[in-house]
Design a protein around this motif. Sequence first.
Motif, short mmCIF file in Angstrom:
data_model
loop_
_atom_site.label_atom_id
_atom_site.label_comp_id
_atom_site.label_asym_id
_atom_site.label_seq_id
_atom_site.Cartn_x
_atom_site.Cartn_y
_atom_site.Cartn_z
N ASP A 350 -1.32 5.33 8.39
CA ASP A 350 -0.04 5.18 7.70
C ASP A 350 1.03 6.06 8.37
O ASP A 350 0.78 6.71 9.39
N GLU A 351 2.23 6.11 7.77
CA GLU A 351 3.35 6.83 8.38
C GLU A 351 3.11 8.32 8.50
O GLU A 351 3.69 9.00 9.34
N GLN A 352 2.23 8.85 7.66
CA GLN A 352 1.87 10.28 7.73
C GLN A 352 0.68 10.53 8.66
O GLN A 352 0.21 11.65 8.79
N GLY A 353 0.19 9.45 9.29
CA GLY A 353 -0.95 9.61 10.19
C GLY A 353 -2.29 9.65 9.49
O GLY A 353 -3.31 9.98 10.10
N ARG A 354 -2.31 9.30 8.20
CA ARG A 354 -3.57 9.30 7.45
C ARG A 354 -4.24 7.93 7.56
O ARG A 354 -3.56 6.89 7.56
N LEU A 355 -5.56 7.95 7.61
CA LEU A 355 -6.30 6.69 7.72
C LEU A 355 -6.36 6.01 6.35
O LEU A 355 -6.74 6.61 5.35
N GLN A 356 -5.97 4.74 6.33
CA GLN A 356 -6.05 3.91 5.11
C GLN A 356 -6.86 2.67 5.44
O GLN A 356 -7.03 2.32 6.61
N GLY A 357 -7.36 1.99 4.42
CA GLY A 357 -8.17 0.82 4.71
C GLY A 357 -8.18 -0.19 3.57
O GLY A 357 -7.75 0.11 2.45
N PHE A 358 -8.63 -1.40 3.88
CA PHE A 358 -8.78 -2.43 2.85
C PHE A 358 -9.84 -3.42 3.30
O PHE A 358 -10.17 -3.51 4.48
N ARG A 359 -10.37 -4.15 2.35
CA ARG A 359 -11.37 -5.18 2.62
C ARG A 359 -10.72 -6.55 2.54
O ARG A 359 -9.95 -6.83 1.61
N VAL A 360 -11.01 -7.42 3.52
CA VAL A 360 -10.44 -8.76 3.54
C VAL A 360 -11.23 -9.66 2.59
O VAL A 360 -12.44 -9.78 2.70
N ASN A 361 -10.53 -10.27 1.67
CA ASN A 361 -11.18 -11.18 0.72
C ASN A 361 -11.29 -12.59 1.30
O ASN A 361 -12.32 -13.25 1.18
N ARG A 362 -10.20 -13.03 1.98
CA ARG A 362 -10.16 -14.39 2.51
C ARG A 362 -9.28 -14.42 3.74
O ARG A 362 -8.30 -13.67 3.84
N VAL A 363 -9.63 -15.31 4.69
CA VAL A 363 -8.87 -15.45 5.93
C VAL A 363 -8.42 -16.91 6.08
O VAL A 363 -9.23 -17.82 5.89
#
Length: 609
Positions: A350-363
């Motif tokens: 993110d903008e502060q350089g922290r690692l963020q994440g998410f799981r993909v539900n559908r593509v």
Amino acid sequence: MIRQRPIELLAPARNLECGMEAINHGADAVYIGAPRFGARAAAGNSLEDIAALVRYAHLYNARIYVTVNTILKDDELQDTEAMIWDLYRAGVDALIVQDMGITRLKFPPIPLHASTQMDNRTSQKVKFLAEAGFRQVVLARELTLEEIAAIHRDCPDTPLEVFVHGALCVSYSGQCYASQACYGRSANRGECAQFCRLGFDLVDADGKVIVRNKHLLSLKDMNQSENLEALLDAGASSLKIEGRLKDVSYVKNVTAYYRQRLDAILKRRKEYCRASSGSVRLDFRPQLDKSFSRGFTDYFVRGRNAGIFSFDTPKSLGEEMGTVKEIRGNYLTVAGVKPFSNGDGICFLDEQGRLQGFRVNRVENNKLFPQEMPRVKPKTVLYRNFDQEFEKQMQKKSAERKIAVSMTLAENNFGFTLSLEDEDDNRISVVLPRVKELARTPQADNLRNQLGKLGNTPFECTRLDLVLTDNWFIPSSEIADLRRRAVEKLLEARRINYPAEIAVLPVTHHAFPEKELTYLGNVMNKEAFGFYHQHGVKRIAPAFEQEAPREAVLMFCKHCIRYSMGWCPQHQKVRSPYREPFYLVSGDGRRFRLQFDCKACQMKVMAEE
């Protein structure tokens, strides 16, 4: 004729399953934790599992090394000795050790390898260890090609083991005391608390915060896949993959990748040869960025460089997938060429350089529908640190390793003889007593078909000769039984002829390179004290874990924060705009003073009193 040097691909095993899959995917040797006293306390294994892994590996002439590489207390020596005898009886090929006290125990004739925890970075140290009876030496990760080559020139008969892939300790191995000092968990006792992966503020002598909450001691992961041939030419004989805490998909993928790269070199360079038997067929394409990594570096093998650290996160980034193009209500579009799958794990900084994440539900094409919409902006780089389809593939059977066998069915005066010869020149024959009778239909195809059915064995038939004077009839059931007996006999021949190394440890008195040992010698028990006295050391301080000296250096690092900030007076010819000394301040308020030893090109981390 060229004298070939065997090259060993050495893979890690957290447990029996990982060890067997390492063999299946091309490892020439596997290292695995002992039931106790290994440098990864969380990766111990039962004697039964180790014995089962030994039996499996030896079918392919692959070797099993067991780690007993912690420093030991006096009251642990007797248990260690008993365990070593158990490991010897299980057929283990070598022990990887750190504590020299082990050499003074009542010892079976099992080879010893010198752990990287011994801090092996000079010719003098390697030569001393070889003369003390060590059959292989694991070098420090920080060495350059030139330094490895110099050690090989000085010690040409000592196999040198080098790390080629995996997590990096920021301190020289065996010389890190931060975990013990801060948490009472000794890295030299297998209990490292991963102090180097924490976030720190960097503060100058005036209290000014230079950097806030960054992982300033966290390094990327090693990847020497582009330097394998150069490492072999420098003198490395064993190429080691880190990862005794990694899962089975990591072991499969990384081992298979390095097997392919190494085989391509061995095919061209006839002075090098495989250290084990069998060829591997894969059901997938190995890709290093599919497995856990903090990003990759070749570290110092080609000299100091700016790409070794991972200040933003100590976690796995994975493979770069593309950039965020736009964000809509419940989906985002991605500009990139790699396809996503339902269930993928995606991360970003993110903008502060922290690692963020998410799981993909559908593509849907380049549209990603997350389970929960992340707070992400256009042009943000996305990484995939969990590939759902790849992981599904890794959970299935993904490789097969087969030993080449030639077969000959010939007739004799009493019936027929089936002879097998494998790629290691093991030869056996079994006889089928039978009255010969002519067949009404051609038999050659049926005989070849029945004899070639080696599917659930470690063998594959690469040549089959029928040496018969006529079209004899042999029932399929009898041919199948003959083949089964031949396979069992060949397996037994391989077990009997396995080239086990017998190593009787000599009693030695040659001089240790140093006359005095500080706490850096990691001497914790009476037998270790005795060993060093026996080899000319006059003064020996106790281990840090027993008696921590005032103002002790907690870490010795080739990684340099001043260099990483662009302020190295030696390499970059730039002076810092901040007043030294610098301090690392952890989240709980502990302060650690940094000392820069430019002569040794080294950074030291010290606890502030």
